[in-house]
Write an enzyme that holds these catalytic residues in place. Sequence first.
Site, PDB file in Angstrom:
ATOM      1  N   LYS A  28       0.830  -1.206   0.000  1.00 30.56           N
ATOM      2  CA  LYS A  28       0.000   0.000   0.000  1.00 30.56           C
ATOM      3  C   LYS A  28       0.868   1.261   0.000  1.00 30.56           C
ATOM      4  O   LYS A  28       0.626   2.204  -0.754  1.00 30.56           O
ATOM      5  CB  LYS A  28      -0.906   0.013   1.242  1.00 30.56           C
ATOM      6  CG  LYS A  28      -1.692   1.314   1.402  1.00 30.56           C
ATOM      7  CD  LYS A  28      -2.500   1.333   2.686  1.00 30.56           C
ATOM      8  CE  LYS A  28      -1.781   1.970   3.837  1.00 30.56           C
ATOM      9  NZ  LYS A  28      -1.841   3.446   3.828  1.00 30.56           N
ATOM     10  N   ASN A  29       1.882   1.284   0.856  1.00 35.94           N
ATOM     11  CA  ASN A  29       2.675   2.498   1.021  1.00 35.94           C
ATOM     12  C   ASN A  29       3.634   2.744  -0.147  1.00 35.94           C
ATOM     13  O   ASN A  29       4.253   3.803  -0.223  1.00 35.94           O
ATOM     14  CB  ASN A  29       3.446   2.460   2.341  1.00 35.94           C
ATOM     15  CG  ASN A  29       2.515   2.596   3.539  1.00 35.94           C
ATOM     16  OD1 ASN A  29       1.401   3.108   3.409  1.00 35.94           O
ATOM     17  ND2 ASN A  29       2.954   2.131   4.693  1.00 35.94           N
ATOM     18  N   CYS A 124      -5.597   8.499   8.955  1.00 31.47           N
ATOM     19  CA  CYS A 124      -5.744   7.990  10.327  1.00 31.47           C
ATOM     20  C   CYS A 124      -5.343   9.057  11.339  1.00 31.47           C
ATOM     21  O   CYS A 124      -4.358   9.766  11.151  1.00 31.47           O
ATOM     22  CB  CYS A 124      -4.864   6.758  10.532  1.00 31.47           C
ATOM     23  SG  CYS A 124      -5.499   5.267   9.768  1.00 31.47           S
ATOM     24  N   ARG A 129       1.026  15.004  11.874  1.00 34.40           N
ATOM     25  CA  ARG A 129       1.912  14.693  10.748  1.00 34.40           C
ATOM     26  C   ARG A 129       1.936  15.930   9.852  1.00 34.40           C
ATOM     27  O   ARG A 129       1.314  15.965   8.801  1.00 34.40           O
ATOM     28  CB  ARG A 129       1.403  13.455  10.003  1.00 34.40           C
ATOM     29  CG  ARG A 129       1.375  12.234  10.894  1.00 34.40           C
ATOM     30  CD  ARG A 129       1.224  10.968  10.101  1.00 34.40           C
ATOM     31  NE  ARG A 129      -0.150  10.763   9.677  1.00 34.40           N
ATOM     32  CZ  ARG A 129      -0.565   9.665   9.037  1.00 34.40           C
ATOM     33  NH1 ARG A 129       0.289   8.722   8.746  1.00 34.40           N
ATOM     34  NH2 ARG A 129      -1.821   9.526   8.688  1.00 34.40           N
ATOM     35  N   ASP A 313       4.358   1.162  11.870  1.00 31.28           N
ATOM     36  CA  ASP A 313       3.169   0.484  11.349  1.00 31.28           C
ATOM     37  C   ASP A 313       3.039  -0.958  11.839  1.00 31.28           C
ATOM     38  O   ASP A 313       2.032  -1.610  11.573  1.00 31.28           O
ATOM     39  CB  ASP A 313       3.187   0.491   9.810  1.00 31.28           C
ATOM     40  CG  ASP A 313       2.672   1.802   9.236  1.00 31.28           C
ATOM     41  OD1 ASP A 313       2.222   2.659  10.011  1.00 31.28           O
ATOM     42  OD2 ASP A 313       2.720   1.967   7.995  1.00 31.28           O
ATOM     43  N   ARG A 405      -8.517   0.021   4.259  1.00 23.75           N
ATOM     44  CA  ARG A 405      -7.552   0.930   3.651  1.00 23.75           C
ATOM     45  C   ARG A 405      -6.221   0.233   3.374  1.00 23.75           C
ATOM     46  O   ARG A 405      -5.463   0.686   2.518  1.00 23.75           O
ATOM     47  CB  ARG A 405      -7.316   2.147   4.560  1.00 23.75           C
ATOM     48  CG  ARG A 405      -8.495   3.122   4.632  1.00 23.75           C
ATOM     49  CD  ARG A 405      -8.116   4.372   5.413  1.00 23.75           C
ATOM     50  NE  ARG A 405      -6.836   4.861   4.931  1.00 23.75           N
ATOM     51  CZ  ARG A 405      -5.817   5.204   5.723  1.00 23.75           C
ATOM     52  NH1 ARG A 405      -5.930   5.120   7.021  1.00 23.75           N
ATOM     53  NH2 ARG A 405      -4.697   5.630   5.203  1.00 23.75           N
TER      54      ARG A 405
END
Length: 426
Positions: A28-29, A124, A129, A313, A405
């Site tokens: 995903k990232n 999230c 951030r 994560d 997600r």
Amino acid sequence: MWEEKSLEKLIINGGKPLEGRIRVSSAKNAVLPIIAATMLASTPSRLLELPQLEDVHTICNVIASLGVKVTADETNDEIQFDASHLTSIEAPYDLVRRMRASFLVMGPLLARLGEARISLPGGCAIGSRPIDLHLKAFEALGATIEMGDGYVYAKAPNGLIGNQIYLDFPSVGATENVVMAASMAKGKTVIENAAEEPEIVDLVTYLNSMGANIRGAGTNIIRIEGVDHLEGATHTVIPDRIEAGTYLIAAAMTGGDVYVENALSEHLKPVVAKLKETGVKVEEDVDGIRVISDGHLKAADIKTLPYPGFPTDMQAQFMALTTIAEGTSTIMETVFENRFMHVDELRKMGASIRIEERRAIVEGVKKLHGAEVRATDLRAGAALVCAGLAAEGITKVTQLSHIDRGYDNLVGKLKGLGADIVRVDE
């Protein structure tokens, strides 16, 4: 394409060892910045083996709103992106609010069109951030920045100009955004204190295949020689190390024997090392990683750090494991200040955890018990699924939109390992 799943639940009947083989999807990232980077090309790009994730749908919708023609094949795991005619500089609020990674379109828009207007991002709620690292870097490349009405407006009418950039923190998002912007800037750009994650390496691999001239990805200094234009390319995204780590922990917690296909052990060194510390047997080969566990786990301490340290994560999932490990474990979160929201949910299942600022002290208990819990964010949701798989009785996990997600076909994959898990709409 995106809708609230507030009434859906996962129902897990726990206590069954996971056994068999499970395949990890693309990361995903890594997928999200690479999809944003397709905007840099004047000809079509093809991305292969894309995971079926809400975040992928969202970023596709974001770039489609900017004029990119997005064409998926029948299975949706291969998508063509044609950004030859960008039609808008503004990424709309209703899309950007759903996912922080939407802000990654600013670098490509500045590079291609010389301006961008992006609403302040969502995602999230795991802590502050700030996007100031992105904006300072864009200013260093010659852009002017204005903020107001919840939007950021960046402008570089004469194009971006290469420069020396030092990031105050090795932010993954800022590194990606600046690399994309600088790939078409005039002259040389050097990014110091750059993030070193494998996902950055994958983005740069894709950009270089498009004709970019970028060196040093995977180290803390990235050097970029700007080029006039980029051509589309075909690319297969790297496997998801966080998804892989989640399944390794689920296998360890349930006393299982699971081979995680497509997991790259060099991307998971700190997670593998800590799993071994808990007494789990880990076997690594070129095709994946196998975990063999008898369910008797020992306490271990972790401290989250930027790559190559222990990934933030994976913190929630590892905490879930320590709740049933013999002894006292300490979990230190240094990356995000609000990433312990899963603690209250794990306590509902019988976990013994106390918080001291950015440190969680976990006293292992013999067994967790089923409870109704909610996924407060993406990785918290993954941790609760791991806990539910290991717990006695029935666990119900709500707020599944967070889990969707980042995990492709979670229920189907876990069922393939013998898990008693269903998704229901109440």
